[in-house]
Design a protein around this motif. Structure first.
Motif, short mmCIF file in Angstrom:
data_model
loop_
_atom_site.label_atom_id
_atom_site.label_comp_id
_atom_site.label_asym_id
_atom_site.label_seq_id
_atom_site.Cartn_x
_atom_site.Cartn_y
_atom_site.Cartn_z
N VAL A 1 0.84 -1.20 0.00
CA VAL A 1 0.00 0.00 0.00
C VAL A 1 0.87 1.25 0.00
CG1 VAL A 1 -1.69 1.31 1.35
CG2 VAL A 1 -1.95 -1.16 1.09
N LEU A 2 1.91 1.25 0.82
CA LEU A 2 2.81 2.41 0.87
C LEU A 2 3.56 2.60 -0.45
CD1 LEU A 2 4.30 2.15 4.48
CD2 LEU A 2 2.63 3.81 3.62
N LEU B 1 1.20 4.18 -2.91
CA LEU B 1 1.04 5.60 -2.58
C LEU B 1 2.27 6.41 -2.97
CD1 LEU B 1 -0.72 5.38 0.90
CD2 LEU B 1 -1.72 6.12 -1.28
N VAL C 1 2.28 6.91 -6.83
CA VAL C 1 1.27 7.89 -7.25
C VAL C 1 1.69 9.30 -6.84
CG1 VAL C 1 -1.10 8.66 -6.85
CG2 VAL C 1 -0.63 6.25 -7.30
N PHE C 2 2.13 9.46 -5.59
CA PHE C 2 2.56 10.78 -5.12
C PHE C 2 3.77 11.27 -5.91
CE2 PHE C 2 5.39 13.24 -2.34
CZ PHE C 2 4.58 14.33 -2.10
#
Length: 70
Positions: free
Chosen positions: A12-13, A16, A19-20
């Motif tokens: 999940v990290l 993220l 995407v970030f």
């Protein structure tokens, strides 16, 4: 923490992070980088495309640690 939980959290990290990083790199590339010369633009694009590997690699290393014996 069991490796299975670390892999779930790490996945999940990592998603993220990607995407970030992509959104931040696009915003930076559309703003400041377009004002630079072609050589510096090329350097910036290479760095923006490659530097995410450092935090991603550290995260993957953390995910792959074996479970501690009780």
């Amino acid at each position: 923490m069991p490796q299975r939980i670390r892999k779930l959290i790490g996945t999940v990290l990592l998603l993220l992070l990607v995407v970030f990083w992509a959104l931040s790199a696009m915003a930076l590339a559309q703003g400041r980088v377009t004002e630079l010369g072609w050589f510096w633009q090329m350097i910036c694009y290479i760095l923006l495309g490659v530097l995410w590997i450092i935090p991603g690699g550290l995260l993957i290393r953390w995910m792959e640690q074996p479970d501690r014996k009780a």
